[in-house]
Write a protein that holds these residues in place. Structure first.
Motif, short mmCIF file in Angstrom:
data_model
loop_
_atom_site.label_atom_id
_atom_site.label_comp_id
_atom_site.label_asym_id
_atom_site.label_seq_id
_atom_site.Cartn_x
_atom_site.Cartn_y
_atom_site.Cartn_z
N THR A 93 0.68 -0.91 0.13
CA THR A 93 0.20 0.07 -0.18
C THR A 93 0.97 0.96 0.14
O THR A 93 0.27 1.70 -0.63
N SER A 94 1.76 1.24 0.80
CA SER A 94 2.80 2.69 0.84
C SER A 94 3.28 2.85 -0.42
O SER A 94 3.82 4.31 -0.67
N THR A 95 3.92 1.11 -1.60
CA THR A 95 5.35 1.42 -2.26
C THR A 95 3.99 1.92 -3.46
O THR A 95 3.99 2.80 -4.03
N LEU A 96 3.11 1.26 -3.48
CA LEU A 96 1.65 1.90 -4.60
C LEU A 96 1.25 2.56 -4.54
O LEU A 96 -0.45 3.44 -4.73
N ALA A 97 0.70 3.60 -3.35
CA ALA A 97 0.22 4.62 -2.97
C ALA A 97 -0.19 5.46 -4.88
O ALA A 97 1.20 6.03 -4.81
N GLY A 98 -1.29 6.04 -4.23
CA GLY A 98 -1.94 6.53 -5.13
C GLY A 98 -2.82 5.75 -6.77
O GLY A 98 -3.65 6.18 -7.85
N VAL A 99 -2.16 4.03 -6.39
CA VAL A 99 -3.44 3.39 -7.25
C VAL A 99 -4.88 3.54 -7.19
O VAL A 99 -5.51 4.09 -5.70
#
Length: 223
Positions: free
Chosen positions: A75-81
């Motif tokens: 969730t942190s790595t792909l914040a904005g999906v």
């Protein structure tokens, strides 16, 4: 020395394609276009934060904690999906598949050679039950399959002493009869030596020249 245990990711198995490439592809499917280089930086930041959180818990873990840990990292790595839950589910399932991983030829050769020499072989990993499914599909690592220590099952992550006590128990050897091989200075090398084991740090980029027992590659184990 009677037994040799190996770390998993970064030592014997490697994601293929690379994790940043896979994460970036999943992000694009969900409306976020990130270069793999930025994904890597985000991932490392999130991973280190979760490592710190686990250290605060004295390295206690469980299947539920490991799943939550990876949910937070994704969730942190792909914040904005557009759909973080779907991204997490896709990636969590992806890395349960043997096809998501490769075993370098050198690693397979070392495992085969040590097995032929009669060593007790096994694996010790900060992972969850998915690792067993992965290993079932990697015949090169079959000599290790009967002795796999997984943090989520043990209840402790490396470098906890309790984790390495389980390695010793599964090996059927005293700690001083076990060599633990891995690529992480704290989790693998320092954790094993603190537990009374021998340790070998894989250090292909010579980042830890102060470490007494290190090797550029696994082949040095049988040279």
């Amino acid at each position: 020395m009677r037994a040799v245990f190996f770390d998993a990711v970064g030592t014997l198995i490697f994601p293929e394609p690379s994790a940043p490439a896979v994460y970036a592809a999943v992000a694009r499917w969900h409306g976020l276009d990130l270069p793999a280089s930025e994904v890597r930086e985000r991932f490392l930041t999130a991973y280190r934060q979760e490592e710190a959180a686990d250290a605060d818990r004295s390295w206690a873990t469980s299947e539920a904690r490991e799943r939550d840990r990876w949910r937070t990292i994704v969730t942190s790595t792909l914040a904005g999906v557009s759909d973080p839950g779907a991204c997490f589910a896709h990636l969590f399932e992806h890395y349960a598949r043997p096809g998501a991983w490769r075993v370098p030829a050198a690693a397979a050769g070392v495992v085969a050679a040590l097995s032929a020499r009669g060593f007790v072989l096994g694996m010790g990993s900060n992972y969850d039950a998915r690792l067993l499914t992965v290993l079932d599909g990697l015949p090169e690592l079959a000599p290790l399959r009967d002795r796999v220590v997984v943090s989520a099952a043990v209840g402790w992550r490396k470098p906890a002493r309790e984790f390495f006590a389980e390695v010793s128990r599964i090996a059927g050897c005293a700690p001083a009869e076990v060599l633990f091989v891995g690529d992480d200075l704290r989790n693998d090398y320092e954790g094993a030596t603190a537990a009374g084991m021998h340790a070998l740090l894989l250090d292909p980029d010579a980042r830890h020249t102060h470490v007494l027992h290190r090797a550029a590659g696994l082949a040095e184990l049988i040279s």
